[in-house]
Design a protein around this motif. Structure first.
Motif, PDB file in Angstrom:
ATOM      1  N   ALA A 149       7.945  10.006  -3.440  1.00  0.00           N
ATOM      2  CA  ALA A 149       7.996   8.608  -3.867  1.00  0.00           C
ATOM      3  C   ALA A 149       8.777   7.756  -2.871  1.00  0.00           C
ATOM      4  CB  ALA A 149       8.625   8.512  -5.254  1.00  0.00           C
ATOM      5  N   VAL A 150       9.921   8.256  -2.417  1.00  0.00           N
ATOM      6  CA  VAL A 150      10.737   7.498  -1.456  1.00  0.00           C
ATOM      7  C   VAL A 150       9.948   7.252  -0.171  1.00  0.00           C
ATOM      8  CG1 VAL A 150      12.783   7.585   0.013  1.00  0.00           C
ATOM      9  CG2 VAL A 150      12.941   8.292  -2.383  1.00  0.00           C
ATOM     10  N   LEU A 151       9.364   8.313   0.376  1.00  0.00           N
ATOM     11  CA  LEU A 151       8.610   8.166   1.624  1.00  0.00           C
ATOM     12  C   LEU A 151       7.316   7.380   1.412  1.00  0.00           C
ATOM     13  CD1 LEU A 151       9.124  11.737   3.134  1.00  0.00           C
ATOM     14  CD2 LEU A 151      10.268   9.619   3.783  1.00  0.00           C
ATOM     15  N   GLY A 152       6.682   7.574   0.251  1.00  0.00           N
ATOM     16  CA  GLY A 152       5.448   6.852  -0.052  1.00  0.00           C
ATOM     17  C   GLY A 152       5.678   5.352  -0.183  1.00  0.00           C
ATOM     18  N   PHE A 153       6.779   4.972  -0.830  1.00  0.00           N
ATOM     19  CA  PHE A 153       7.111   3.548  -0.952  1.00  0.00           C
ATOM     20  C   PHE A 153       7.428   2.946   0.417  1.00  0.00           C
ATOM     21  CE2 PHE A 153       7.739   4.256  -5.528  1.00  0.00           C
ATOM     22  CZ  PHE A 153       7.169   3.095  -6.024  1.00  0.00           C
ATOM     23  N   ILE A 154       8.170   3.698   1.236  1.00  0.00           N
ATOM     24  CA  ILE A 154       8.516   3.195   2.568  1.00  0.00           C
ATOM     25  C   ILE A 154       7.254   3.001   3.412  1.00  0.00           C
ATOM     26  CG2 ILE A 154       9.678   3.770   4.744  1.00  0.00           C
ATOM     27  CD1 ILE A 154      11.823   5.189   3.059  1.00  0.00           C
ATOM     28  N   ALA A 155       6.372   4.029   3.401  1.00  0.00           N
ATOM     29  CA  ALA A 155       5.156   3.956   4.214  1.00  0.00           C
ATOM     30  C   ALA A 155       4.196   2.893   3.698  1.00  0.00           C
ATOM     31  CB  ALA A 155       4.471   5.325   4.227  1.00  0.00           C
ATOM     32  N   GLY A 156       4.015   2.815   2.384  1.00  0.00           N
ATOM     33  CA  GLY A 156       3.049   1.891   1.811  1.00  0.00           C
ATOM     34  C   GLY A 156       3.490   0.444   1.846  1.00  0.00           C
ATOM     35  N   TYR A 157       4.793   0.221   1.811  1.00  0.00           N
ATOM     36  CA  TYR A 157       5.288  -1.163   1.773  1.00  0.00           C
ATOM     37  C   TYR A 157       5.511  -1.727   3.167  1.00  0.00           C
ATOM     38  CZ  TYR A 157       8.104  -5.230   0.570  1.00  0.00           C
ATOM     39  OH  TYR A 157       8.579  -6.516   0.454  1.00  0.00           O
ATOM     40  N   PHE A 158       6.187  -0.974   4.032  1.00  0.00           N
ATOM     41  CA  PHE A 158       6.533  -1.496   5.353  1.00  0.00           C
ATOM     42  C   PHE A 158       5.405  -1.313   6.371  1.00  0.00           C
ATOM     43  CE2 PHE A 158      10.654  -0.613   3.363  1.00  0.00           C
ATOM     44  CZ  PHE A 158      11.264  -1.848   3.507  1.00  0.00           C
ATOM     45  N   LYS A 159       4.561  -0.293   6.173  1.00  0.00           N
ATOM     46  CA  LYS A 159       3.392  -0.062   7.024  1.00  0.00           C
ATOM     47  C   LYS A 159       3.802   0.069   8.507  1.00  0.00           C
ATOM     48  CE  LYS A 159       0.613  -2.624   3.694  1.00  0.00           C
ATOM     49  NZ  LYS A 159      -0.271  -3.773   3.443  1.00  0.00           N
ATOM     50  N   GLY A 160       2.881  -0.256   9.393  1.00  0.00           N
ATOM     51  CA  GLY A 160       3.202  -0.237  10.819  1.00  0.00           C
ATOM     52  C   GLY A 160       3.557   1.133  11.360  1.00  0.00           C
ATOM     53  N   LYS A 161       4.520   1.173  12.280  1.00  0.00           N
ATOM     54  CA  LYS A 161       4.905   2.420  12.952  1.00  0.00           C
ATOM     55  C   LYS A 161       5.548   3.415  11.987  1.00  0.00           C
ATOM     56  CE  LYS A 161       5.593   0.331  17.520  1.00  0.00           C
ATOM     57  NZ  LYS A 161       6.560   0.072  18.616  1.00  0.00           N
ATOM     58  N   VAL A 162       6.313   2.890  11.026  1.00  0.00           N
ATOM     59  CA  VAL A 162       6.945   3.776  10.035  1.00  0.00           C
ATOM     60  C   VAL A 162       5.881   4.512   9.237  1.00  0.00           C
ATOM     61  CG1 VAL A 162       8.425   3.854   7.994  1.00  0.00           C
ATOM     62  CG2 VAL A 162       8.976   2.305   9.865  1.00  0.00           C
ATOM     63  N   ASP A 163       4.870   3.778   8.795  1.00  0.00           N
ATOM     64  CA  ASP A 163       3.748   4.364   8.048  1.00  0.00           C
ATOM     65  C   ASP A 163       3.019   5.403   8.895  1.00  0.00           C
ATOM     66  OD1 ASP A 163       1.709   4.784   6.178  1.00  0.00           O
ATOM     67  OD2 ASP A 163       0.488   3.188   7.038  1.00  0.00           O
ATOM     68  N   ALA A 164       2.762   5.068  10.153  1.00  0.00           N
ATOM     69  CA  ALA A 164       2.039   5.992  11.040  1.00  0.00           C
ATOM     70  C   ALA A 164       2.823   7.278  11.247  1.00  0.00           C
ATOM     71  CB  ALA A 164       1.777   5.308  12.387  1.00  0.00           C
ATOM     72  N   LEU A 165       4.135   7.175  11.434  1.00  0.00           N
ATOM     73  CA  LEU A 165       4.966   8.367  11.651  1.00  0.00           C
ATOM     74  C   LEU A 165       4.984   9.259  10.417  1.00  0.00           C
ATOM     75  CD1 LEU A 165       7.006   9.980  13.323  1.00  0.00           C
ATOM     76  CD2 LEU A 165       8.811   8.501  12.405  1.00  0.00           C
TER      77      LEU A 165
ATOM     78  N   HIS B   6      13.339  -7.076   0.397  1.00  0.00           N
ATOM     79  CA  HIS B   6      12.278  -6.065   0.285  1.00  0.00           C
ATOM     80  C   HIS B   6      12.585  -5.029  -0.798  1.00  0.00           C
ATOM     81  CE1 HIS B   6      10.110  -7.673   3.624  1.00  0.00           C
ATOM     82  NE2 HIS B   6      11.081  -7.438   4.500  1.00  0.00           N
ATOM     83  N   PHE B   7      13.803  -4.531  -0.788  1.00  0.00           N
ATOM     84  CA  PHE B   7      14.138  -3.477  -1.750  1.00  0.00           C
ATOM     85  C   PHE B   7      14.197  -4.025  -3.178  1.00  0.00           C
ATOM     86  CE2 PHE B   7      15.764  -1.863   2.296  1.00  0.00           C
ATOM     87  CZ  PHE B   7      15.168  -0.608   2.302  1.00  0.00           C
ATOM     88  N   LYS B   8      14.462  -5.323  -3.301  1.00  0.00           N
ATOM     89  CA  LYS B   8      14.424  -5.948  -4.619  1.00  0.00           C
ATOM     90  C   LYS B   8      12.988  -6.042  -5.120  1.00  0.00           C
ATOM     91  CE  LYS B   8      16.457  -9.887  -7.046  1.00  0.00           C
ATOM     92  NZ  LYS B   8      17.209 -11.165  -6.884  1.00  0.00           N
ATOM     93  N   ILE B   9      12.063  -6.335  -4.224  1.00  0.00           N
ATOM     94  CA  ILE B   9      10.640  -6.379  -4.588  1.00  0.00           C
ATOM     95  C   ILE B   9      10.173  -4.998  -5.018  1.00  0.00           C
ATOM     96  CG2 ILE B   9       8.301  -6.731  -3.694  1.00  0.00           C
ATOM     97  CD1 ILE B   9       9.438  -8.875  -1.839  1.00  0.00           C
ATOM     98  N   ILE B  10      10.575  -3.984  -4.251  1.00  0.00           N
ATOM     99  CA  ILE B  10      10.176  -2.610  -4.590  1.00  0.00           C
ATOM    100  C   ILE B  10      10.737  -2.212  -5.950  1.00  0.00           C
ATOM    101  CG2 ILE B  10      10.467  -0.181  -3.956  1.00  0.00           C
ATOM    102  CD1 ILE B  10      10.417  -1.066  -1.016  1.00  0.00           C
ATOM    103  N   ARG B  11      12.015  -2.524  -6.180  1.00  0.00           N
ATOM    104  CA  ARG B  11      12.664  -2.110  -7.430  1.00  0.00           C
ATOM    105  C   ARG B  11      12.112  -2.840  -8.643  1.00  0.00           C
ATOM    106  NH1 ARG B  11      17.265  -3.812  -6.371  1.00  0.00           N
ATOM    107  NH2 ARG B  11      17.532  -5.475  -7.897  1.00  0.00           N
ATOM    108  N   ARG B  12      11.892  -4.148  -8.508  1.00  0.00           N
ATOM    109  CA  ARG B  12      11.504  -4.956  -9.672  1.00  0.00           C
ATOM    110  C   ARG B  12      10.000  -5.017  -9.912  1.00  0.00           C
ATOM    111  NH1 ARG B  12      15.193 -10.422 -10.208  1.00  0.00           N
ATOM    112  NH2 ARG B  12      17.198  -9.387 -10.560  1.00  0.00           N
ATOM    113  N   HIS B  13       9.220  -4.948  -8.852  1.00  0.00           N
ATOM    114  CA  HIS B  13       7.787  -5.196  -8.997  1.00  0.00           C
ATOM    115  C   HIS B  13       6.908  -3.963  -8.734  1.00  0.00           C
ATOM    116  CE1 HIS B  13       8.655  -9.415  -9.453  1.00  0.00           C
ATOM    117  NE2 HIS B  13       9.269  -9.465  -8.274  1.00  0.00           N
TER     118      HIS B  13
END
Length: 286
Positions: free
Chosen positions: A92-108, A178-185
């Motif tokens: 969940a932690v890695l999935g939220f990071i990859a799905g929300y921030f996308k880009g190079k973080v998602d690719a890695l 960003h982390f507020k959006i992830i937590r609340r929404h």
């Protein structure tokens, strides 16, 4: 409340939930429910039949089958669920990071997931056991290492779907943290998907743990575990079939309960499935 109301409308789902909760409670409080010490050996009573003292009889060493079945809930169910929750948490932690921030973080993250998912399901646990030795702990660690990547990929897909919603885009444009959006929404709306994939995955993990213990790679004697109980009863499966029936029925019952619950959760959380189910029910009643 609405979720519980929908769940208990489905009698099969409600029954499955009751069975799962009952098994978990019995496993947690095993010393209270077990009539005997599961490790107590009494050769003079080996292969004893069902009686008031031993409701399910005794095994080849005179140990109480019912007590071993009750204590076997811990490695077969409780420890499996603990490993599953840790896998889901990492995913969940890695999935939220990859799905929300996308880009190079998602690719890695996705490239690492691709590497982990390239291994067949049973290869990783067997390789881990071959390197570090047999035992439940090593099997569970192998499960966590193997499962987190699958959860990461599934949760990432769900998160990417929800990040495209208008109110999420508006919150981003408004400069909300960003982390507020992830937590609340995002976390509230993705909990349903996480619950469904978790309840369906626990079935395969229970069967795999029992399978590895049956092969002698998981829980080691004399500790009780359902798969190992099946292995111990192999030699007398034709003369004493009840020794295999008890753990076999326990495994089947719990796996069916989790499967039925998973199907019901998917129906409850998916409006389209709920609507089609209501239509089928109305047609049957008509």
């Amino acid at each position: 409340m609405r979720f519980l109301k929908s769940l208990f409308k489905d009698k099969l789902a409600a029954s499955s939930l009751v069975v799962i909760l009952a098994v978990i409670i019995i496993g947690v409080f095993a010393p209270v429910f077990a009539p005997h010490d599961p490790l107590e050996v009494n050769i003079s009573k080996k292969y004893a039949g069902s009686s008031w003292e031993y409701l399910l009889g005794t095994d080849q060493l005179g140990r109480c089958v019912l007590s071993r079945l009750i204590y076997g809930i811990r490695p077969s169910i409780l420890w499996v669920m603990a490993a599953l929750m840790l896998s889901v948490l990492i995913g969940a932690v890695l999935g939220f990071i990859a799905g929300y921030f996308k880009g190079k973080v998602d690719a890695l993250i996705m490239r690492v997931c691709d590497i982990m998912l390239s291994f067949p399901g049973y290869v990783m646990p067997i390789a881990f056991v071959g390197i570090f030795g047999v035992g439940l702990e090593n099997i569970l660690i192998a499960f966590i290492i193997m499962k987190w990547a699958w959860f990461t990929r599934v949760i990432r897909t769900s998160v990417m779907q929800y990040t495209e919603l208008e109110y999420i885009q508006f919150a981003k444009a408004a400069g909300v943290n960003h982390f507020k959006i992830i937590r609340r929404h995002l976390i509230p709306v993705t909990l349903a998907d996480i619950a469904v994939i978790s309840s369906s995955s626990v079935c395969s993990m229970i069967l795999q743990i029992s399978g590895f213990s049956f092969l002698g790679l998981g829980v080691q004697a004399p500790a009780p575990e359902w798969g190992m109980m099946l292995n111990e009863a192999r030699s007398v499966m034709f003369t004493r079939p009840e020794l295999m029936l008890a753990p076999g029925i326990a495994i089947i019952t719990v796996v069916f309960a989790f499967n039925f619950l998973s199907d019901s959760l998917q129906t409850i959380f998916d409006p389209k499935l709920m609507k089609s189910k209501k239509i089928r029910t109305e047609k049957v009643e008509a």
